[in-house]
Design a protein around this motif. Sequence first.
Motif, PDB file in Angstrom:
ATOM      1  N   LEU A   1     -14.103 -12.015  -3.276  1.00  0.00           N
ATOM      2  CA  LEU A   1     -14.428 -12.551  -1.959  1.00  0.00           C
ATOM      3  C   LEU A   1     -15.930 -12.655  -1.717  1.00  0.00           C
ATOM      4  N   ALA A   2     -16.313 -13.700  -1.030  1.00  0.00           N
ATOM      5  CA  ALA A   2     -17.705 -13.879  -0.608  1.00  0.00           C
ATOM      6  C   ALA A   2     -17.957 -13.060   0.654  1.00  0.00           C
ATOM      7  N   PRO A   3     -19.218 -12.780   0.979  1.00  0.00           N
ATOM      8  CA  PRO A   3     -19.521 -12.055   2.214  1.00  0.00           C
ATOM      9  C   PRO A   3     -18.869 -12.717   3.430  1.00  0.00           C
ATOM     10  N   GLY A   4     -18.240 -11.898   4.257  1.00  0.00           N
ATOM     11  CA  GLY A   4     -17.578 -12.389   5.456  1.00  0.00           C
ATOM     12  C   GLY A   4     -16.128 -12.766   5.269  1.00  0.00           C
ATOM     13  N   ALA A   5     -15.687 -12.917   4.025  1.00  0.00           N
ATOM     14  CA  ALA A   5     -14.311 -13.332   3.762  1.00  0.00           C
ATOM     15  C   ALA A   5     -13.339 -12.195   4.069  1.00  0.00           C
ATOM     16  N   PRO A   6     -12.106 -12.538   4.488  1.00  0.00           N
ATOM     17  CA  PRO A   6     -11.163 -11.511   4.931  1.00  0.00           C
ATOM     18  C   PRO A   6     -10.245 -10.962   3.841  1.00  0.00           C
ATOM     19  N   LEU A   7     -10.007  -9.667   3.938  1.00  0.00           N
ATOM     20  CA  LEU A   7      -8.941  -8.983   3.216  1.00  0.00           C
ATOM     21  C   LEU A   7      -7.997  -8.464   4.293  1.00  0.00           C
ATOM     22  N   ILE A   8      -6.740  -8.898   4.246  1.00  0.00           N
ATOM     23  CA  ILE A   8      -5.783  -8.631   5.313  1.00  0.00           C
ATOM     24  C   ILE A   8      -4.625  -7.796   4.769  1.00  0.00           C
ATOM     25  N   LEU A   9      -4.345  -6.674   5.425  1.00  0.00           N
ATOM     26  CA  LEU A   9      -3.250  -5.806   5.033  1.00  0.00           C
ATOM     27  C   LEU A   9      -2.201  -5.752   6.137  1.00  0.00           C
ATOM     28  N   TYR A  10      -0.938  -5.668   5.724  1.00  0.00           N
ATOM     29  CA  TYR A  10       0.169  -5.513   6.665  1.00  0.00           C
ATOM     30  C   TYR A  10       1.083  -4.410   6.168  1.00  0.00           C
ATOM     31  N   GLY A  11       1.573  -3.599   7.105  1.00  0.00           N
ATOM     32  CA  GLY A  11       2.540  -2.580   6.740  1.00  0.00           C
ATOM     33  C   GLY A  11       2.512  -1.428   7.719  1.00  0.00           C
ATOM     34  N   PRO A  12       3.273  -0.372   7.442  1.00  0.00           N
ATOM     35  CA  PRO A  12       3.254   0.823   8.277  1.00  0.00           C
ATOM     36  C   PRO A  12       2.150   1.772   7.831  1.00  0.00           C
ATOM     37  N   TYR A  13       1.444   2.335   8.781  1.00  0.00           N
ATOM     38  CA  TYR A  13       0.345   3.244   8.481  1.00  0.00           C
ATOM     39  C   TYR A  13       0.368   4.421   9.445  1.00  0.00           C
ATOM     40  N   VAL A  14      -0.354   5.462   9.090  1.00  0.00           N
ATOM     41  CA  VAL A  14      -0.538   6.618   9.959  1.00  0.00           C
ATOM     42  C   VAL A  14      -1.944   6.530  10.545  1.00  0.00           C
ATOM     43  N   GLU A  15      -2.046   6.620  11.870  1.00  0.00           N
ATOM     44  CA  GLU A  15      -3.342   6.504  12.545  1.00  0.00           C
ATOM     45  C   GLU A  15      -3.725   7.830  13.194  1.00  0.00           C
TER      46      GLU A  15
ATOM     47  N   VAL B   1       0.817  -1.216   0.000  1.00  0.00           N
ATOM     48  CA  VAL B   1       0.000   0.000   0.000  1.00  0.00           C
ATOM     49  C   VAL B   1       0.851   1.267   0.000  1.00  0.00           C
ATOM     50  N   HIS B   2       1.962   1.246   0.712  1.00  0.00           N
ATOM     51  CA  HIS B   2       2.790   2.449   0.799  1.00  0.00           C
ATOM     52  C   HIS B   2       3.819   2.557  -0.335  1.00  0.00           C
ATOM     53  N   ILE B   3       4.055   1.474  -1.056  1.00  0.00           N
ATOM     54  CA  ILE B   3       5.053   1.489  -2.139  1.00  0.00           C
ATOM     55  C   ILE B   3       4.333   1.305  -3.471  1.00  0.00           C
TER      56      ILE B   3
END
Length: 205
Positions: free
Chosen positions: A131-145, A112-114
């Motif tokens: 994806l079907a309803p309920g299925a996961p999309l998983i992101l990893y990385g550095p973020y600003v909160e 996402v950042h690159i």
Amino acid sequence: MPGDGAVADKRHAPATLRNRDAITAVLADWLPASGTVLEVASGSGEHAVHFAAAFPQLAWQPSDPDPAGLTSIAAYRAEAALANIAAPVALDAASARWPLDSAAAILCINMVHISPWEATLGLFAGAARLLAPGAPLILYGPYVEPGVPTAESNSAFDASLRSRNRAWGLRHTDELKAAATDAGFAFAERRAMPANNLMLLFRRT
């Protein structure tokens, strides 16, 4: 096309050795019990073979837009010789056409950042198609909160990224959540990770 799996084709991303076990521990909680996991932007392929070994009940589908990345993934796949990891496929997250029609889960690490923001929007749009309803999309990385001080190392990394490409940079989690909502996802969970990274879980609504 990916190479023939020669050792010389393998790339090495040092961060994978440092973060793969911590990521695996979270994936154990978030991934489904069965089905195909599409890994978007698999990079060197080191994560893909590690996760495929850790979750033998899942079919692992690595992907990358870079031909050299696909070649490296193929080399690691050949070396690992695991039955549950498929040959890598070319996939540009920003494209409206993806090489798969469905998946049980989608994982995206350090993309996402690159990449331009359009790639993140494309990731959510593509995930919504697969994806079907309920299925996961998983992101990893550095973020600003919002409301959370950004680590100095992350601020320096953000400046470095933007100096290399003005379209790159650490994204704000509130912007991600808004894009997810627009694409048909609900934000489900946040996990703090080592080295000032986060794992973010979205589920298809």
